[in-house]
Motif scaffolding. Structure first.
Motif, PDB file in Angstrom:
ATOM      1  N   VAL A  63     -32.596  38.026  23.723  1.00 17.87           N
ATOM      2  CA  VAL A  63     -33.186  38.746  25.085  1.00 17.87           C
ATOM      3  C   VAL A  63     -34.234  38.166  25.723  1.00 17.87           C
ATOM      4  CG1 VAL A  63     -34.614  40.756  25.573  1.00 17.87           C
ATOM      5  CG2 VAL A  63     -33.556  41.351  23.863  1.00 17.87           C
ATOM      6  N   LYS A  64     -33.951  37.644  26.825  1.00 13.00           N
ATOM      7  CA  LYS A  64     -34.183  36.668  27.647  1.00 13.00           C
ATOM      8  C   LYS A  64     -35.675  37.209  28.429  1.00 13.00           C
ATOM      9  CE  LYS A  64     -33.878  32.618  30.327  1.00 13.00           C
ATOM     10  NZ  LYS A  64     -32.583  32.317  31.296  1.00 13.00           N
ATOM     11  N   GLU A  65     -36.957  36.766  28.021  1.00 20.24           N
ATOM     12  CA  GLU A  65     -37.387  36.895  28.964  1.00 20.24           C
ATOM     13  C   GLU A  65     -37.624  36.723  30.411  1.00 20.24           C
ATOM     14  OE1 GLU A  65     -40.115  39.916  28.243  1.00 20.24           O
ATOM     15  OE2 GLU A  65     -38.974  39.576  25.641  1.00 20.24           O
ATOM     16  N   ASP A  66     -39.003  37.242  30.993  1.00 24.92           N
ATOM     17  CA  ASP A  66     -39.062  36.173  32.412  1.00 24.92           C
ATOM     18  C   ASP A  66     -39.324  34.650  32.643  1.00 24.92           C
ATOM     19  OD1 ASP A  66     -38.360  39.153  33.780  1.00 24.92           O
ATOM     20  OD2 ASP A  66     -40.442  39.727  34.138  1.00 24.92           O
ATOM     21  N   ASP A  67     -39.669  34.500  31.267  1.00 20.21           N
ATOM     22  CA  ASP A  67     -40.556  33.346  30.808  1.00 20.21           C
ATOM     23  C   ASP A  67     -39.700  32.454  30.314  1.00 20.21           C
ATOM     24  OD1 ASP A  67     -41.219  33.865  28.901  1.00 20.21           O
ATOM     25  OD2 ASP A  67     -42.527  33.742  28.307  1.00 20.21           O
ATOM     26  N   GLY A  68     -38.497  32.907  30.059  1.00 25.04           N
ATOM     27  CA  GLY A  68     -37.078  32.007  30.083  1.00 25.04           C
ATOM     28  C   GLY A  68     -37.467  32.445  27.885  1.00 25.04           C
ATOM     29  N   PHE A  69     -38.238  32.280  27.905  1.00 26.64           N
ATOM     30  CA  PHE A  69     -38.279  33.276  26.155  1.00 26.64           C
ATOM     31  C   PHE A  69     -36.861  34.041  25.982  1.00 26.64           C
ATOM     32  CE2 PHE A  69     -39.967  35.249  22.394  1.00 26.64           C
ATOM     33  CZ  PHE A  69     -40.589  34.130  21.726  1.00 26.64           C
ATOM     34  N   GLU A  70     -36.419  32.943  24.585  1.00 28.75           N
ATOM     35  CA  GLU A  70     -35.285  34.164  24.620  1.00 28.75           C
ATOM     36  C   GLU A  70     -35.615  34.602  22.577  1.00 28.75           C
ATOM     37  OE1 GLU A  70     -31.890  32.313  26.927  1.00 28.75           O
ATOM     38  OE2 GLU A  70     -32.439  31.991  24.946  1.00 28.75           O
ATOM     39  N   TRP A  71     -35.250  35.486  22.011  1.00 32.54           N
ATOM     40  CA  TRP A  71     -35.012  35.958  20.742  1.00 32.54           C
ATOM     41  C   TRP A  71     -34.494  37.091  20.918  1.00 32.54           C
ATOM     42  CZ3 TRP A  71     -36.440  41.433  20.508  1.00 32.54           C
ATOM     43  CH2 TRP A  71     -37.015  42.158  21.678  1.00 32.54           C
ATOM     44  N   TYR A  72     -33.457  37.148  19.454  1.00 37.97           N
ATOM     45  CA  TYR A  72     -32.514  37.711  18.798  1.00 37.97           C
ATOM     46  C   TYR A  72     -32.878  39.674  18.490  1.00 37.97           C
ATOM     47  CZ  TYR A  72     -30.426  33.924  18.915  1.00 37.97           C
ATOM     48  OH  TYR A  72     -28.939  32.893  18.952  1.00 37.97           O
ATOM     49  N   LEU A  73     -31.894  40.804  18.897  1.00 36.48           N
ATOM     50  CA  LEU A  73     -32.725  42.001  18.503  1.00 36.48           C
ATOM     51  C   LEU A  73     -31.613  42.779  17.570  1.00 36.48           C
ATOM     52  CD1 LEU A  73     -34.692  44.391  18.807  1.00 36.48           C
ATOM     53  CD2 LEU A  73     -33.262  45.035  21.225  1.00 36.48           C
ATOM     54  N   THR A  74     -32.127  42.854  16.768  1.00 41.83           N
ATOM     55  CA  THR A  74     -31.242  43.710  15.622  1.00 41.83           C
ATOM     56  C   THR A  74     -31.294  44.720  15.566  1.00 41.83           C
ATOM     57  OG1 THR A  74     -30.102  41.303  14.249  1.00 41.83           O
ATOM     58  CG2 THR A  74     -29.907  43.895  13.451  1.00 41.83           C
ATOM     59  N   CYS A  75     -30.567  45.818  15.793  1.00 41.10           N
ATOM     60  CA  CYS A  75     -30.830  47.363  15.535  1.00 41.10           C
ATOM     61  C   CYS A  75     -30.036  47.549  14.488  1.00 41.10           C
ATOM     62  CB  CYS A  75     -30.266  47.497  16.939  1.00 41.10           C
ATOM     63  SG  CYS A  75     -31.476  48.121  18.657  1.00 41.10           S
ATOM     64  N   PHE A  76     -30.708  48.576  13.528  1.00 42.31           N
ATOM     65  CA  PHE A  76     -29.696  47.752  12.471  1.00 42.31           C
ATOM     66  C   PHE A  76     -29.759  49.793  11.434  1.00 42.31           C
ATOM     67  CE2 PHE A  76     -29.596  47.745   7.453  1.00 42.31           C
ATOM     68  CZ  PHE A  76     -28.489  46.893   7.253  1.00 42.31           C
ATOM     69  N   TYR A  77     -28.637  50.041  11.201  1.00 44.07           N
ATOM     70  CA  TYR A  77     -28.907  51.549   9.894  1.00 44.07           C
ATOM     71  C   TYR A  77     -27.632  50.292   8.335  1.00 44.07           C
ATOM     72  CZ  TYR A  77     -27.313  55.876   8.748  1.00 44.07           C
ATOM     73  OH  TYR A  77     -27.085  57.518   8.191  1.00 44.07           O
ATOM     74  N   GLY A  78     -28.693  51.337   7.672  1.00 41.59           N
ATOM     75  CA  GLY A  78     -28.518  50.405   6.474  1.00 41.59           C
ATOM     76  C   GLY A  78     -27.409  51.424   5.675  1.00 41.59           C
ATOM     77  N   TRP A  79     -26.946  51.338   5.235  1.00 40.74           N
ATOM     78  CA  TRP A  79     -25.627  52.415   4.263  1.00 40.74           C
ATOM     79  C   TRP A  79     -27.033  54.016   2.983  1.00 40.74           C
ATOM     80  CZ3 TRP A  79     -23.790  48.272   5.554  1.00 40.74           C
ATOM     81  CH2 TRP A  79     -22.395  47.998   5.655  1.00 40.74           C
TER      82      TRP A  79
END
Length: 323
Positions: A63-79
């Motif tokens: 994900v990239k914010e409007d100010d250029g900051f980038e971060w990772y998003l994990t949507c997780f489903y465990g067994w």
């Protein structure tokens, strides 16, 4: 805005057909043939999101914010199976190898972090609790806490058979938490699922709504109001009888518009208050010990809430079409 859905039973084609009116034009649906529930990640156009990888147990994006900051998003489903839990933690560790920056992970881990996060006659398995803690530590992920009801999953069984667990949560690395220091996590109430929806807010905002154009436009949701027809008849008959000229018809329409706008605005506010009251009732019933009596009450309130939410959905759908 981003929305993550789990345990969906629809493939991509079925999902699009059923939810094509949602204001989320971007989506990735992960559902393999003959598999159980799948995953869906949907987001609006104003979100700069790039999907990196996915399986039936995760969706990883940047994900990239409007100010250029980038971060990772994990949507997780465990067994969910007890003998498969180790797969969840191995998978989480594998995902970490793709992360090169701030990281937030949200989802149903099908695990919990302490005995206080489970309410059941069956005691927690401390080995599984310790393994989950270790997995999060290795990934440098910390729980972000929450507001709302403690348990996010309820099997809805009566009496001693009832089990409630905090299976769903949001965790993040130190770098992510430092960037979004005002973030909050809220557990909402639910009447249509045994899981509670989780709402992460990464920044505060204010939304000022006002009507720029008060021209009369007939709203589809007025049809489902009980007193709509009577209101139209009264307003229409108020301006003369018999033969109607074009000018009198215009005046009749304007009169109907004024009355219907007042009816719709007042009823919309009334429905919003009813929805809030019923959601509060659902929340109270969800937290109470399940008995045959309050289960029946839950079903009645749920049906009434569904009807009000349908009216609200029709109202909002038309507003989005004409705005």
């Amino acid at each position: 805005m981003v929305c993550f859905l789990m345990e969906i039973l629809l493939d991509k084609e079925g999902f699009v057909q059923l939810y094509d009116n949602l204001p989320f034009p971007n989506q990735i649906i992960v559902k393999y043939p003959d598999s159980g529930g799948g995953l869906a990640l949907i987001w609006k156009n104003d979100v700069k999101l790039e999907v990196i990888s996915f399986t039936t147990n995760h969706i990883l994006a940047k994900v990239k914010e409007d100010d250029g900051f980038e971060w990772y998003l994990t949507c997780f489903y465990g067994w969910p199976e007890a003998n498969q839990k180790e797969k969840s933690w191995q998978h989480l560790a594998h995902l970490k190898s793709f992360i090169d920056g701030p990281w937030l992970c949200i989802g149903d881990f099908n695990a919990f972090l302490s005995s206080f996060e489970k309410l059941s006659k069956h005691p927690p398995q401390h080995g599984q609790v310790a393994a989950f803690k270790e997995a999060l530590d290795l990934c440098q992920l910390e729980d972000l806490g929450f507001r709302g009801y403690h348990f996010t999953w309820n099997n809805k069984q009566l009496g001693d058979a009832n089990t409630r667990v905090r299976l769903d949560r949001v965790v993040a690395t130190k770098e992510w938490r430092e960037k979004f220091q005002l973030s909050s996590i809220t557990h909402l109430s639910s009447h249509a699922s045994n899981h509670l929806p989780i709402i992460p807010q990464t920044k505060s905002f204010s939304l000022n709504r006002f009507m720029k154009d008060r021209k009369f436009k007939f709203k589809e949701f007025w049809f489902i109001l009980d007193d709509c027809e009577a209101m139209i008849r009264v307003a229409w008959d108020r301006i003369g009888h018999g033969f109607a000229s074009l000018s009198s018809i215009k005046e009749k329409i304007e009169t109907c518009g004024v009355d219907l706008f007042a009816l719709g605005s007042g009823r919309s506010n009334l429905d919003n208050e009813e929805i809030k009251q019923m959601q509060k009732m659902i929340e109270t019933l969800n937290e109470a010990k399940i008995t045959a009596k309050n289960r029946e009450e839950f079903l009645v309130v749920s049906k009434q809430l569904d009807e009000l939410l349908l009216k609200q959905e029709i109202y909002r759908a038309q507003r989005s079409r004409i705005s």
